[in-house]
Enzyme design. Structure first.
Site, PDB file in Angstrom:
ATOM      1  N   THR A 295      -1.922   2.632  -1.253  1.00  0.00           N
ATOM      2  CA  THR A 295      -1.243   2.072  -2.413  1.00  0.00           C
ATOM      3  C   THR A 295      -1.376   3.093  -3.527  1.00  0.00           C
ATOM      4  OG1 THR A 295      -1.723  -0.186  -1.737  1.00  0.00           O
ATOM      5  CG2 THR A 295      -1.159   0.172  -4.060  1.00  0.00           C
TER       6      THR A 295
ATOM      7  N   LYS B 141       4.998  -2.647  -3.042  1.00  0.00           N
ATOM      8  CA  LYS B 141       3.566  -2.971  -3.043  1.00  0.00           C
ATOM      9  C   LYS B 141       3.106  -3.389  -4.437  1.00  0.00           C
ATOM     10  CE  LYS B 141      -0.608  -3.566  -1.612  1.00  0.00           C
ATOM     11  NZ  LYS B 141      -1.454  -2.578  -0.944  1.00  0.00           N
TER      12      LYS B 141
ATOM     13  N   LYS C 167      -7.117  -0.019  -9.868  1.00  0.00           N
ATOM     14  CA  LYS C 167      -6.216   1.137  -9.714  1.00  0.00           C
ATOM     15  C   LYS C 167      -4.783   0.674  -9.495  1.00  0.00           C
ATOM     16  CE  LYS C 167      -5.647   2.605  -5.718  1.00  0.00           C
ATOM     17  NZ  LYS C 167      -4.746   2.399  -4.550  1.00  0.00           N
TER      18      LYS C 167
END
Length: 276
Positions: free
Chosen positions: A84, A159, A227
């Site tokens: 990701t 995502k 993140k």
């Protein structure tokens, strides 16, 4: 996750070579017959398909574009980043790969450690559709829901949508169970009841149970979720979008991070409520 995914590829009949920055972590795979490579470049050189799944965008950039990175030796074939990561970086890698005659796909996954172990990951792919079709047997060895979304970066944007949905949902799960406890109810019984109706979700059924057991072991680290939320916020700001649910969720996880809880699982968000 990477170890489970590599095993599924081997079990599907692919010849698998592996690289990890810490060789000891790959030793079980080596013992199972997978070939060890000393650098990403070595792993990539003669492979038809190269897959990476690492921690942060800076790691992705090093693995692909560094001096001993995948694209330092790769010519032809397909490279796939399943981290990701940043949509902008996915586009940068796509262009660098294209210049060398290499097809590049960004293909982040959802499903966590359980999805990786069970081979049931959801895989979201961006890049060229012909490369996606060529790589589909590889994806099918690791995942159950596999969809192509468009040009480079599209997998990462998808995502981010996934992580945005999870973000506010995690607060909902924690708040519901915290509320149930404070109202004198049996939280376990409440969970078992509401998960069968409209409130039901993967997070409620799986991570909600971990919250009630005070099991904060990571299926997905808080540091990695932060993140992801940073990437989602940055891409939303670039598009002029306001996402208050995402911003609030990040604010609460930032508090947990500041208290040294980065290596806890995301279900540890319940601690914010319990420590009020």
């Amino acid at each position: 996750m990477g170890s489970s995914m590599a095993r599924h590829l081997k079990n599907a009949g692919f010849d698998v070579s592996v690289y990890n920055r810490t060789k000891a972590k790959a030793q079980p795979l080596i013992d199972e017959g997978m070939k060890w490579c000393d650098t990403p470049a070595e792993a990539a050189k003669d492979a038809d398909v190269v897959i990476s799944i690492v921690g942060y965008p800076k790691d992705v950039e090093e693995v692909f574009l560094g001096d001993k990175g995948i694209l330092s030796t790769k010519e032809g074939g397909i490279v796939i980043d399943m981290t990701t990561s940043s949509p902008a970086l996915a586009k940068k890698i796509y262009e660098a790969a294209k210049a060398k005659g290499v097809s590049s796909l960004d293909a982040p996954v959802s499903g966590g450690d359980l999805g990786a172990k069970n081979g049931t990951l959801a895989i979201m792919v961006g890049g060229d559709e012909d490369a996606f079709n060529a790589a589909k047997p590889v994806f099918e060895a690791m995942g159950k829901t596999i969809n192509f979304f468009g040009p480079a970066g599209s997998g990462q944007y998808t995502k981010m949508a996934n992580q945005i949905a999870i973000a506010s949902g995690m607060l909902g799960v924690a708040e519901a169970l915290f509320y149930a406890k404070k109202m004198g109810l049996d939280p376990q019984k409440v969970l078992e009841t509401i998960e069968t109706g409209a409130a039901g979700s993967w997070s409620l059924s799986n991570l909600g149970r971990r919250m009630l057991k005070e099991d904060y072991a990571p299926g997905f680290y808080i540091k990695h979720f932060l993140k992801d939320m940073r990437i989602a916020i940055e891409s939303a700001e670039e598009a002029g979008l306001e996402l208050p649910g995402l911003l609030k969720t990040k604010e609460l996880y930032d508090i947990l991070s500041q208290k040294g809880m980065d290596d806890n699982g995301t279900q540890a968000i319940i601690k914010w409520y319990l420590n009020q």
